[in-house]
Write a protein that holds these residues in place. Structure first.
Motif, mmCIF file in Angstrom:
data_model
loop_
_atom_site.group_PDB
_atom_site.id
_atom_site.type_symbol
_atom_site.label_atom_id
_atom_site.label_comp_id
_atom_site.label_asym_id
_atom_site.label_seq_id
_atom_site.Cartn_x
_atom_site.Cartn_y
_atom_site.Cartn_z
ATOM 1 N N GLU A 41 38.999 20.371 44.927
ATOM 2 C CA GLU A 41 40.011 19.326 44.727
ATOM 3 C C GLU A 41 41.387 19.941 44.487
ATOM 4 N N PHE A 42 41.450 20.948 43.627
ATOM 5 C CA PHE A 42 42.746 21.578 43.362
ATOM 6 C C PHE A 42 43.219 22.396 44.558
ATOM 7 N N ALA A 43 42.306 23.127 45.187
ATOM 8 C CA ALA A 43 42.703 23.945 46.329
ATOM 9 C C ALA A 43 43.254 23.091 47.469
ATOM 10 N N ALA A 44 42.731 21.880 47.610
ATOM 11 C CA ALA A 44 43.222 20.975 48.652
ATOM 12 C C ALA A 44 44.658 20.539 48.389
ATOM 13 N N GLN A 45 45.107 20.671 47.145
ATOM 14 C CA GLN A 45 46.458 20.253 46.760
ATOM 15 C C GLN A 45 47.416 21.431 46.604
ATOM 16 N N ARG A 46 47.057 22.583 47.161
ATOM 17 C CA ARG A 46 47.928 23.748 47.034
ATOM 18 C C ARG A 46 49.360 23.387 47.409
ATOM 19 N N THR A 47 50.299 23.837 46.570
ATOM 20 C CA THR A 47 51.701 23.463 46.756
ATOM 21 C C THR A 47 52.457 24.419 47.669
ATOM 22 N N SER A 48 51.805 25.495 48.090
ATOM 23 C CA SER A 48 52.410 26.427 49.037
ATOM 24 C C SER A 48 51.323 26.932 49.980
ATOM 25 N N PRO A 49 51.596 27.020 51.268
ATOM 26 C CA PRO A 49 50.597 27.551 52.189
ATOM 27 C C PRO A 49 50.313 29.038 51.965
ATOM 28 N N ARG A 50 51.177 29.710 51.215
ATOM 29 C CA ARG A 50 50.975 31.143 50.950
ATOM 30 C C ARG A 50 50.101 31.385 49.721
ATOM 31 N N THR A 51 49.809 30.328 48.985
ATOM 32 C CA THR A 51 49.016 30.440 47.771
ATOM 33 C C THR A 51 47.550 30.700 48.091
ATOM 34 N N ILE A 52 46.909 31.492 47.230
ATOM 35 C CA ILE A 52 45.493 31.836 47.393
ATOM 36 C C ILE A 52 44.755 31.499 46.107
ATOM 37 N N ALA A 53 43.657 30.784 46.221
ATOM 38 C CA ALA A 53 42.761 30.546 45.087
ATOM 39 C C ALA A 53 41.503 31.352 45.354
ATOM 40 N N LEU A 54 41.234 32.332 44.494
ATOM 41 C CA LEU A 54 40.230 33.358 44.768
ATOM 42 C C LEU A 54 39.091 33.285 43.755
ATOM 43 N N LEU A 55 37.880 33.446 44.241
ATOM 44 C CA LEU A 55 36.696 33.606 43.393
ATOM 45 C C LEU A 55 36.118 34.991 43.673
ATOM 46 N N GLU A 56 36.240 35.876 42.708
ATOM 47 C CA GLU A 56 35.739 37.245 42.842
ATOM 48 C C GLU A 56 34.368 37.340 42.181
ATOM 49 N N HIS A 57 33.378 37.770 42.928
ATOM 50 C CA HIS A 57 32.049 37.948 42.362
ATOM 51 C C HIS A 57 31.880 39.379 41.881
ATOM 52 N N SER A 58 31.225 39.538 40.734
ATOM 53 C CA SER A 58 31.038 40.854 40.122
ATOM 54 C C SER A 58 29.568 41.063 39.801
ATOM 55 N N HIS A 59 29.085 42.276 40.083
ATOM 56 C CA HIS A 59 27.680 42.587 39.812
ATOM 57 C C HIS A 59 27.522 44.100 39.938
ATOM 58 N N GLY A 60 26.303 44.556 39.866
ATOM 59 C CA GLY A 60 26.014 45.957 40.143
ATOM 60 C C GLY A 60 26.470 46.896 39.052
ATOM 61 N N ALA A 61 27.113 48.001 39.457
ATOM 62 C CA ALA A 61 27.480 49.053 38.515
ATOM 63 C C ALA A 61 28.367 48.536 37.385
ATOM 64 N N VAL A 62 29.227 47.569 37.684
ATOM 65 C CA VAL A 62 30.098 46.995 36.643
ATOM 66 C C VAL A 62 29.273 46.443 35.494
ATOM 67 N N SER A 63 28.237 45.714 35.826
ATOM 68 C CA SER A 63 27.467 44.988 34.815
ATOM 69 C C SER A 63 26.474 45.869 34.064
ATOM 70 N N ARG A 64 26.303 47.095 34.506
ATOM 71 C CA ARG A 64 25.359 47.984 33.823
ATOM 72 C C ARG A 64 26.026 48.839 32.749
ATOM 73 N N VAL A 65 27.308 48.630 32.527
ATOM 74 C CA VAL A 65 28.043 49.324 31.465
ATOM 75 C C VAL A 65 28.085 48.419 30.241
ATOM 76 N N ALA A 66 27.819 48.967 29.076
ATOM 77 C CA ALA A 66 27.832 48.164 27.850
ATOM 78 C C ALA A 66 29.228 47.601 27.590
ATOM 79 N N ASP A 67 29.281 46.407 26.996
ATOM 80 C CA ASP A 67 30.561 45.744 26.744
ATOM 81 C C ASP A 67 31.495 46.574 25.887
ATOM 82 N N ASP A 68 30.937 47.381 24.982
ATOM 83 C CA ASP A 68 31.772 48.171 24.080
ATOM 84 C C ASP A 68 31.890 49.633 24.505
ATOM 85 N N ALA A 69 31.416 49.977 25.704
ATOM 86 C CA ALA A 69 31.503 51.365 26.161
ATOM 87 C C ALA A 69 32.920 51.742 26.571
ATOM 88 N N THR A 70 33.701 50.754 26.986
ATOM 89 C CA THR A 70 35.110 50.928 27.314
ATOM 90 C C THR A 70 35.883 49.791 26.663
#
Length: 452
Positions: free
Chosen positions: A326-355
């Motif tokens: 709904e929001f993406a359909a109302q983009r106010t500029s054709p140059r605008t990008i609404a992005l969904l980045e998926h994360s998994h793998g090596a990123v998720s195997r590091v403990a939250d407090d390791a960095t």
């Protein structure tokens, strides 16, 4: 500001408003930022950085740090004060035998990749090749290779830095380990980083590009995207989804895969994604790694006006997809990008407090990147971006990516660091107790942070 004492010990250029090249030097990526420093100290190496930091301490200045200048909040520039500029520091040494790259912090990712690819090596970089290595790395650093290799900061082995005390030091697992931990996601809060040692990997040819679907099929494409990535991906595959427009202005929903493993296996893994629905175009193909790194550069040239909002999402149910569309359909500029980045793998195997970077478990990052040209349109685009961001709050994971925070997001810094924030204030207290480096997404020293 009397610069004579600095000139005597500085080999680079000291640019003031009267200097040739001053206006070019204060230009950064976000065209909304128009700040006029009193002096831009363009360093030639660590000795110049050290001189500049000592001058700042002697004259009670609170300098900004300029590297790539790509940060959306414009933190590299300030009005009236001092900018320590490392953009001329572009040394890079690659040790293929040890799979290491030692890089000065004036490099962009495009420049870094050009040199490391001579040896068939790469590490996680950003999504746009003109981004500086320093800011992306210090904020954690997401990128196309993070499923296999982890975040950029997961691949840093040491940092050479000039902290507020003015004495260069090295932070690693063996030397100043508390600072080393804080630099892995804590931003520019602890001093001026002059070089970073990275772990690099044998990666040359990848499979990437875009599969473009008509926007009126966005709901079903996003449901496919959610189910495809949630079913379990190999580490070598990252997939993003984006609402954007083609160069001729046609709204589309794009799927953007990035495969960095065996090419035959990659073709097999990507077949379901490429055969889903009736795409307008399938631009996915094997390509050199640097080509993937540069494929969306044209969407974000220097000087655009841009405003961002971002949040990690704990999941992507149908209701979240409906709101996104709904929001993406109302983009106010054709140059605008609404992005969904998926994360998994090596990123998720590091403990939250390791960095210092804590956001390891949230599967999606929503990044709304509004882009336009005319100052008169600022309010309209900013308002839409904020409403989009607020509309997705129901699915928030309660965390944010510090590199995506904009100028009005200072109140979200604790959100970005979560349970790691208290430890970061202790590191700040140890290395910058007066908060000399505050022109950033600022972490206050623990004693100041405890003051009501």
């Amino acid at each position: 500001m009397n610069l004579e004492s600095l000139r005597a010990r500085f080999h680079g250029d000291l640019l003031t408003p009267e200097s040739a090249g001053y206006d070019a030097a204060r230009r950064i990526w976000n065209g909304m930022i128009d700040r006029r420093p009193a002096v831009i100290a363009r360093c030639t190496g660590p000795a110049d950085v050290t001189a500049a930091v000592r001058f700042a301490v002697e004259h009670d200045l609170y300098p900004a740090i300029r590297a790539g200048g790509h940060n959306v909040a414009g933190l590299a520039m300030i009005d009236d004060g001092m900018v320590i500029d490392v953009t001329r520091m572009k040394g890079l040494y690659v040790d293929p035998g040890r799979a290491l790259a030692i890089a000065q912090t004036g490099l962009t990712w495009g420049e870094f990749d050009r040199e490391t690819q001579l040896y068939g090596l790469a590490t996680t970089g950003g999504l746009i090749s003109t981004t500086g290595i320093a800011g992306l790395t210090l904020g954690g650093g997401v990128g196309w290779l993070m499923g296999r290799c982890g975040l950029v900061c997961d691949n840093t082995l040491s940092y050479d830095i000039v902290p507020a005390g003015g004495e260069p030091i090295r932070a690693s697992a063996e030397e100043h380990p508390d600072l080393y931990w804080g630099l892995k996601g804590g931003g520019g809060n602890f001093g001026v980083v002059t070089s970073i040692t990275y772990r690099v990997y044998p990666i040359t040819t990848v499979i990437s590009g875009m599969v473009l679907h008509p926007f009126d099929r966005a709901r079903e494409v996003l449901k496919f995207f959610r189910d495809f990535v949630s079913a379990g991906l190999p580490d070598e595959l990252i997939v993003y989804a984006a609402a954007l427009s083609t160069p001729d202005g046609l709204p589309v929903l794009a799927l953007l895969p990035a495969w960095c493993g065996d090419l035959e296996e990659g073709e097999r893994r990507l077949k379901p994604l490429r055969s889903f629905g009736s795409p307008l175009a399938d631009l996915v193909a094997p390509m050199p790694y640097p080509t993937m790194q540069q494929m969306i550069d044209a969407a974000a040239p220097y000087g655009v006006r841009t405003y961002w909002k971002s949040r990690f999402l704990r999941d992507l149910p149908d209701a979240a997809i409906e709101t996104f569309v709904e929001f993406a359909a109302q983009r106010t500029s054709p140059r605008t990008i609404a992005l969904l980045e998926h994360s998994h793998g090596a990123v998720s195997r590091v403990a939250d407090d390791a960095t210092a970077f804590p956001s390891r478990r949230a599967p999606f990052d929503l990044v709304v990147i509004s882009v336009w040209s005319e100052p008169a349109e600022d309010e309209n685009h900013i308002d839409w971006t904020r409403r989009f961001h607020s509309g997705m709050e129901a699915w928030s994971a309660g965390t944010a990516y510090v590199n995506s925070l904009d100028q009005d997001d200072r109140g979200r810094i604790r959100e970005a660091y979560g349970a790691n924030y208290a430890r970061l204030t202790d590191v700040k207290q140890a290395y910058d107790p007066e908060n000399r480096f505050r022109r950033n997404q600022n972490i206050q020293p623990s004693r100041q942070a405890a003051t009501p």
